[in-house]
Design a protein around this motif. Structure first.
Motif, PDB file in Angstrom:
ATOM      1  N   ILE A  27       0.839  -1.200   0.000  1.00 65.94           N
ATOM      2  CA  ILE A  27       0.000   0.000   0.000  1.00 65.94           C
ATOM      3  C   ILE A  27       0.876   1.252   0.000  1.00 65.94           C
ATOM      4  O   ILE A  27       0.628   2.208  -0.746  1.00 65.94           O
ATOM      5  CB  ILE A  27      -0.954  -0.007   1.205  1.00 65.94           C
ATOM      6  N   GLY A  28       1.920   1.244   0.839  1.00 69.42           N
ATOM      7  CA  GLY A  28       2.823   2.390   0.892  1.00 69.42           C
ATOM      8  C   GLY A  28       3.535   2.615  -0.433  1.00 69.42           C
ATOM      9  O   GLY A  28       3.622   3.746  -0.921  1.00 69.42           O
ATOM     10  N   LEU A  29       4.046   1.529  -1.038  1.00 68.93           N
ATOM     11  CA  LEU A  29       4.727   1.660  -2.320  1.00 68.93           C
ATOM     12  C   LEU A  29       3.755   2.082  -3.426  1.00 68.93           C
ATOM     13  O   LEU A  29       4.120   2.862  -4.321  1.00 68.93           O
ATOM     14  CB  LEU A  29       5.399   0.331  -2.689  1.00 68.93           C
ATOM     15  N   GLY A  30       2.515   1.590  -3.340  1.00 70.61           N
ATOM     16  CA  GLY A  30       1.515   2.000  -4.316  1.00 70.61           C
ATOM     17  C   GLY A  30       1.199   3.484  -4.212  1.00 70.61           C
ATOM     18  O   GLY A  30       1.013   4.161  -5.229  1.00 70.61           O
ATOM     19  N   GLY A  31       1.154   3.994  -2.982  1.00 72.58           N
ATOM     20  CA  GLY A  31       0.935   5.424  -2.794  1.00 72.58           C
ATOM     21  C   GLY A  31       2.073   6.252  -3.383  1.00 72.58           C
ATOM     22  O   GLY A  31       1.843   7.295  -4.003  1.00 72.58           O
ATOM     23  N   LEU A  32       3.304   5.772  -3.201  1.00 73.63           N
ATOM     24  CA  LEU A  32       4.456   6.477  -3.773  1.00 73.63           C
ATOM     25  C   LEU A  32       4.390   6.464  -5.302  1.00 73.63           C
ATOM     26  O   LEU A  32       4.665   7.484  -5.960  1.00 73.63           O
ATOM     27  CB  LEU A  32       5.751   5.817  -3.294  1.00 73.63           C
ATOM     28  N   LEU A  33       4.003   5.329  -5.876  1.00 77.01           N
ATOM     29  CA  LEU A  33       3.877   5.242  -7.333  1.00 77.01           C
ATOM     30  C   LEU A  33       2.788   6.175  -7.848  1.00 77.01           C
ATOM     31  O   LEU A  33       2.939   6.807  -8.907  1.00 77.01           O
ATOM     32  CB  LEU A  33       3.583   3.794  -7.743  1.00 77.01           C
ATOM     33  N   ALA A  34       1.685   6.277  -7.092  1.00 76.59           N
ATOM     34  CA  ALA A  34       0.603   7.182  -7.491  1.00 76.59           C
ATOM     35  C   ALA A  34       1.073   8.632  -7.482  1.00 76.59           C
ATOM     36  O   ALA A  34       0.742   9.411  -8.388  1.00 76.59           O
ATOM     37  CB  ALA A  34      -0.590   6.994  -6.554  1.00 76.59           C
ATOM     38  N   LEU A  35       1.845   9.020  -6.457  1.00 77.19           N
ATOM     39  CA  LEU A  35       2.381  10.385  -6.416  1.00 77.19           C
ATOM     40  C   LEU A  35       3.312  10.641  -7.596  1.00 77.19           C
ATOM     41  O   LEU A  35       3.316  11.728  -8.185  1.00 77.19           O
ATOM     42  CB  LEU A  35       3.121  10.607  -5.093  1.00 77.19           C
TER      43      LEU A  35
END
Length: 270
Positions: A27-35
Motif C-alpha cells: 500500500i505504501g509503495l503504491g501510494g508512492l507510485l501514485a504520487l
C-alpha cells in the motif's frame, strides 16, 4: 447485579486485520507510485517543464527495463557496491572496537566523546579536497569518504550497546574466573551484536547517500558517474531509471541488514 456485557464477536474488520498487515508495504509503495504518476502528469501539462517529461513513470520505467535487459544496471551498480563494501568494512574495523572501548570505560568515553562528536558533525563531503590530495587514486578517496560517513553510527551504537549490558552477567563471568578477553568474547560481543548490526544498518543509509556525490569525482564507473553522465546528456528518462535503481538496491540492502539485526538478539543461557 448487572449482567456482563456480551462478548464482541470478531467482525469483518478484525478478519481483515492480518491481511492488511501483510499488504501494508505494498500500500505504501503504491501510494508512492501514485504520487510519481501525478507528478508526471503535472510535468506533461506545463509547457515550461516539457523537457523533463522523462521523469514521468512511463519513460522512466521503460528506460529502467532497458537498463536491466542490456546489463547496464549491473555494470553501473557493481563498482558502487564494491566501494560501499570497502568503505563499510573499513568503518566497521575501526568503529566497532572503538565503540567497545568507549562503552566499557567511562573515563575513556569522557575523553573521546567530545572529539568524536565534533568529527561526526563534519559533513563527509567536506573531506573531499583532502581525500583527493592524500589518496593516489579516485577509488581510494571515495572509499575514505564512505568510511568517514559510516564510522560514527557503528561506533556510537556499539558503545551504547556495551553500556546496556547487564552488570550481573559481567559479575558472574568474573566470579567464574573469566578474564577480560574471555568476558569480551563470551558476554559483551554476543550481547551487543544486535547493536552493532543496527549501527551498521544506519551506517549503510548514510554511506549510500554519500556514494553518489562522491562518485562525481574523477571515476568513470559507478551509479554516481552514470547519473552525472545522464544529466550531461539530458537523458532524463535514464536519470530517473538510475535513481529508481539506487533506491531499490538501497532498500534491498537495508532490508537484509534489518533482518540480520532482528535475528541477532542474544539471551544468555541460564
Amino acid at each position: 447485579m448487572e449482567a456482563a456485557p456480551p462478548e464482541r464477536q470478531p467482525g469483518r474488520a478484525g478478519a481483515l486485520g492480518p491481511w492488511l498487515d501483510r499488504i501494508a508495504p505494498l500500500i505504501g509503495l503504491g501510494g508512492l507510485l501514485a504520487l510519481w504518476f501525478v507528478a508526471g502528469l503535472v510535468l506533461e501539462s506545463i509547457p515550461a517543464y516539457s523537457a523533463f517529461v522523462g521523469f514521468a513513470p512511463g519513460p522512466a520505467l521503460a528506460s529502467f527495463a532497458d537498463l536491466l535487459s542490456t546489463g547496464e544496471a549491473w555494470r553501473a551498480a557493481a563498482p558502487s557496491l564494491a566501494r560501499i563494501l570497502q568503505g563499510l568494512g573499513l568503518a566497521f574495523v575501526l568503529g566497532a572496537p572503538l565503540g567497545l572501548l568507549m562503552g566499557s570505560s567511562l573515563r575513556l568515553e569522557r575523553i573521546l566523546q567530545p572529539p568524536f562528536q565534533l568529527l561526526r558533525m563534519i559533513s563527509p563531503l567536506a573531506w573531499m579536497p583532502v581525500a583527493t590530495l592524500v589518496f593516489p587514486s579516485w577509488d581510494g578517496a571515495i572509499v575514505f569518504l564512505i568510511a568517514a560517513a559510516a564510522i560514527w553510527p557503528i561506533l556510537f551504537s556499539t558503545a551504547a550497546g556495551v553500556k546496556r549490558v547487564d552488570p550481573v552477567w559481567l559479575t558472574l563471568a568474573r566470579n567464574l574466573g573469566a578474564g577480560g578477553l574471555a568476558t569480551l568474547r563470551t558476554i559483551v560481543v554476543p550481547a551487543v551484536t544486535q547493536d552493532i548490526l543496527t549501527g551498521l544498518r544506519l551506517a549503510l543509509g548514510v554511506a549510500w547517500i554519500v556514494l553518489v556525490p562522491a562518485e562525481y569525482l574523477g571515476v568513470t564507473s559507478g551509479l554516481g558517474y552514470a547519473i552525472n553522465d545522464a544529466r550531461d546528456t539530458l537523458s532524463y528518462d535514464r536519470l530517473a531509471a538510475l535513481v529508481l535503481l539506487i533506491g531499490l538496491i538501497g532498500y534491498a540492502l537495508d532490508s537484509l541488514l534489518g533482518r540480520l539485526a532482528a535475528r541477532a538478539r542474544w539471551v544468555p543461557a541460564t
